[in-house]
Design an enzyme around this catalytic site. Structure first.
Site, PDB file in Angstrom:
ATOM      1  N   ASP A 150      -4.034 -12.588  -2.230  1.00  0.00           N
ATOM      2  CA  ASP A 150      -2.813 -12.256  -1.481  1.00  0.00           C
ATOM      3  C   ASP A 150      -2.192 -13.564  -0.977  1.00  0.00           C
ATOM      4  O   ASP A 150      -2.500 -13.995   0.124  1.00  0.00           O
ATOM      5  CB  ASP A 150      -3.170 -11.345  -0.301  1.00  0.00           C
ATOM      6  CG  ASP A 150      -1.954 -10.870   0.478  1.00  0.00           C
ATOM      7  OD1 ASP A 150      -0.821 -11.154   0.054  1.00  0.00           O
ATOM      8  OD2 ASP A 150      -2.140 -10.227   1.533  1.00  0.00           O
ATOM      9  N   MET A 157      -5.775 -15.948   1.092  1.00  0.00           N
ATOM     10  CA  MET A 157      -4.425 -15.596   1.522  1.00  0.00           C
ATOM     11  C   MET A 157      -3.466 -16.739   1.206  1.00  0.00           C
ATOM     12  O   MET A 157      -3.832 -17.911   1.288  1.00  0.00           O
ATOM     13  CB  MET A 157      -4.413 -15.306   3.028  1.00  0.00           C
ATOM     14  CG  MET A 157      -5.533 -14.397   3.517  1.00  0.00           C
ATOM     15  SD  MET A 157      -5.517 -12.756   2.756  1.00  0.00           S
ATOM     16  CE  MET A 157      -4.072 -12.071   3.564  1.00  0.00           C
ATOM     17  N   SER A 158      -2.219 -16.385   0.882  1.00  0.00           N
ATOM     18  CA  SER A 158      -1.197 -17.369   0.548  1.00  0.00           C
ATOM     19  C   SER A 158      -1.676 -18.193  -0.657  1.00  0.00           C
ATOM     20  O   SER A 158      -2.155 -17.613  -1.637  1.00  0.00           O
ATOM     21  CB  SER A 158      -0.866 -18.225   1.770  1.00  0.00           C
ATOM     22  OG  SER A 158       0.281 -19.016   1.542  1.00  0.00           O
ATOM     23  N   ILE A 159      -1.602 -19.536  -0.609  1.00  0.00           N
ATOM     24  CA  ILE A 159      -2.102 -20.281  -1.762  1.00  0.00           C
ATOM     25  C   ILE A 159      -3.624 -20.171  -1.860  1.00  0.00           C
ATOM     26  O   ILE A 159      -4.210 -20.531  -2.884  1.00  0.00           O
ATOM     27  CB  ILE A 159      -1.659 -21.756  -1.748  1.00  0.00           C
ATOM     28  CG1 ILE A 159      -2.332 -22.549  -0.631  1.00  0.00           C
ATOM     29  CG2 ILE A 159      -0.159 -21.872  -1.688  1.00  0.00           C
ATOM     30  CD1 ILE A 159      -2.130 -24.051  -0.757  1.00  0.00           C
ATOM     31  N   HIS A 172       5.608 -12.390   3.463  1.00  0.00           N
ATOM     32  CA  HIS A 172       4.490 -13.147   2.903  1.00  0.00           C
ATOM     33  C   HIS A 172       3.197 -12.804   3.653  1.00  0.00           C
ATOM     34  O   HIS A 172       3.172 -12.791   4.890  1.00  0.00           O
ATOM     35  CB  HIS A 172       4.800 -14.634   3.031  1.00  0.00           C
ATOM     36  CG  HIS A 172       3.775 -15.548   2.465  1.00  0.00           C
ATOM     37  ND1 HIS A 172       3.312 -15.463   1.172  1.00  0.00           N
ATOM     38  CD2 HIS A 172       3.099 -16.587   3.027  1.00  0.00           C
ATOM     39  CE1 HIS A 172       2.420 -16.404   0.956  1.00  0.00           C
ATOM     40  NE2 HIS A 172       2.263 -17.099   2.065  1.00  0.00           N
TER      41      HIS A 172
END
Length: 413
Positions: free
Chosen positions: A267, A244-246, A389
């Site tokens: 994601d 998730m995210s970075i 986000h």
């Protein structure tokens, strides 16, 4: 509708966020986990109403107080034998301690205290699930990576065998406790075994291993996690990886190097962290010529340097294990997926919010074009109520998309 002279008030809470966009997102993030019991809307809005917009010290103070109250209620319930009530309170207290921790960089003692209590509260709740959520300590380079093993709920796995194992981790500032609300609870309800962990540089890992910072070869620590999963009772079975995210970038790098990954959920689907952080901070900040160390700006009044900037400088330097912004930017040059992206040959689910900004969407397109495996892309929209986000504003929809895709891919147990 309001009536003149009415002596009835429906609510004194107001559904309003902050002018500061990052404060607003962090509030949305705290509220979003209410989908799986990680907060309540009322508690979050009550806290928001007491916070001074843009003041990180105010944020920390208010959420610390809320976390303390909810944790105290959990312990009262537990002592009285009300296990379900205690579990619910512990889950929310864990979120509120983590939410305070987010902006506590300026006070290392308080930062450590918030992190410890967030994990302690989650572990207290974890023991009260049926079956319990098991804390993990995964050996790695003289220390260990913390995490959790989430078992399928009774009656959800065909023949009492998990549909598969999803290994999931977060990004720059998330931890495995928060990932329980993101993917753990939803997976357990669908018959999946879910392994959540914190890798080097991530919040939960640095609570226990303060010098274990982010590293470009992230397939090494994730590989250690996959080794550990393979040794669990029943083995790893069919295995998928989610970042998730970075963490989307870090998971993709792992999938390019480790053929044990049978499917990848990215994601956000990122290919270049230097470009990502430049877009996040803005070119004026990212490209400034003067080098800055956290100690150079400590104590500078907010009218000269916003509190958010003070927080960001301290956070990126600590988590990447560098002394200054210039060194951090140099380190980021190693976080790029070039030709190795084509080595991602497993099926990929690439998720992004339509309002995350042009750089995220550009990288998502590059990601989808660069991998060699089949790609399913989903852009969550404002109409979906999931455009934020990592879909912080609609975790249930995101979980449905992820697990329906995985259910269709996984071989029969």
């Amino acid at each position: 509708m309001a009536f003149e002279g009415s002596q009835i008030t429906r609510s004194v809470s107001r559904v309003s966020g902050f002018r500061d966009p990052e404060f607003d997102y962090q509030l949305l993030r705290a509220m979003g986990v209410a989908d799986y019991g990680g907060s309540t809307v009322g508690e979050c809005l009550s806290a928001a109403g007491m916070i001074t917009d843009g003041d990180t010290g105010s944020w920390v103070s208010v959420f610390c107080a809320l976390a303390g109250r909810v944790e105290a209620s959990a312990r009262v319930c537990l002592a009285a034998g009300h296990a379900v009530s205690a579990r619910d309170h512990f889950l929310r207290a864990s979120t509120y301690h983590r939410t305070a921790e987010y902006y506590a960089e300026a006070d290392p003692v308080l930062l450590a205290e918030c992190g410890r209590r967030s994990r302690d509260c989650f572990e207290a709740a974890a023991a009260l699930f049926d079956p319990p959520v098991e804390p993990l300590s995964i050996p790695f380079e003289g220390g260990f990576l913390p995490g959790y093993l989430v078992h399928p709920r009774a009656g959800t796995a065909p023949g009492d065998r998990p549909r598969g194992t999803l290994v999931a981790f977060g990004g720059f500032d998330s931890g495995s406790e928060e990932m329980y609300f993101q993917l753990g609870a939803a997976g357990a309800a669908r018959g999946w075994r879910v392994v959540l962990f914190d890798g080097p540089g991530q919040t939960g890992c640095m609570r226990r291993n303060p010098t274990m910072a982010y590293r470009p070869d992230y397939e090494v620590p994730v590989g250690a996690v996959l080794d550990h999963v393979g040794g669990l009772p029943g083995g790893g079975g069919w295995l998928a990886l989610a970042g998730m995210s970075i963490g989307g970038y870090l998971a993709a790098r792992t999938a390019a190097h480790d053929d044990r990954v049978g499917a990848l959920v990215a994601d956000s689907p990122l290919v270049d962290l230097s470009r990502y952080f430049e877009a996040f901070l803005g070119p004026d900040v990212f490209r400034m010529h003067r080098d800055i160390r956290p100690k150079d700006v400590a104590g500078i009044p907010e009218d000269l340097l916003p509190a958010q900037m003070l927080w960001g400088i301290a956070a990126v330097c600590r988590r990447f294990g560098v002394a200054s912004l210039r060194e951090w930017k140099q380190r980021l040059e190693a976080y790029r997926l070039g030709p190795e992206l084509a080595a991602v040959s497993c099926p990929v689910l690439a998720l992004a919010g339509a309002r995350e900004g042009p750089e995220v969407l550009r990288q998502a397109d590059e990601f989808a074009a660069g991998v060699s495996g089949p790609v399913t892309s989903r852009r969550f929209t404002v109409d979906d109520g999931a455009d934020a986000h990592v879909q912080a504003n609609n975790l249930r929809l995101a979980a449905q998309v992820v697990y329906d895709w995985l259910d269709d891919l996984a071989p029969p147990p």
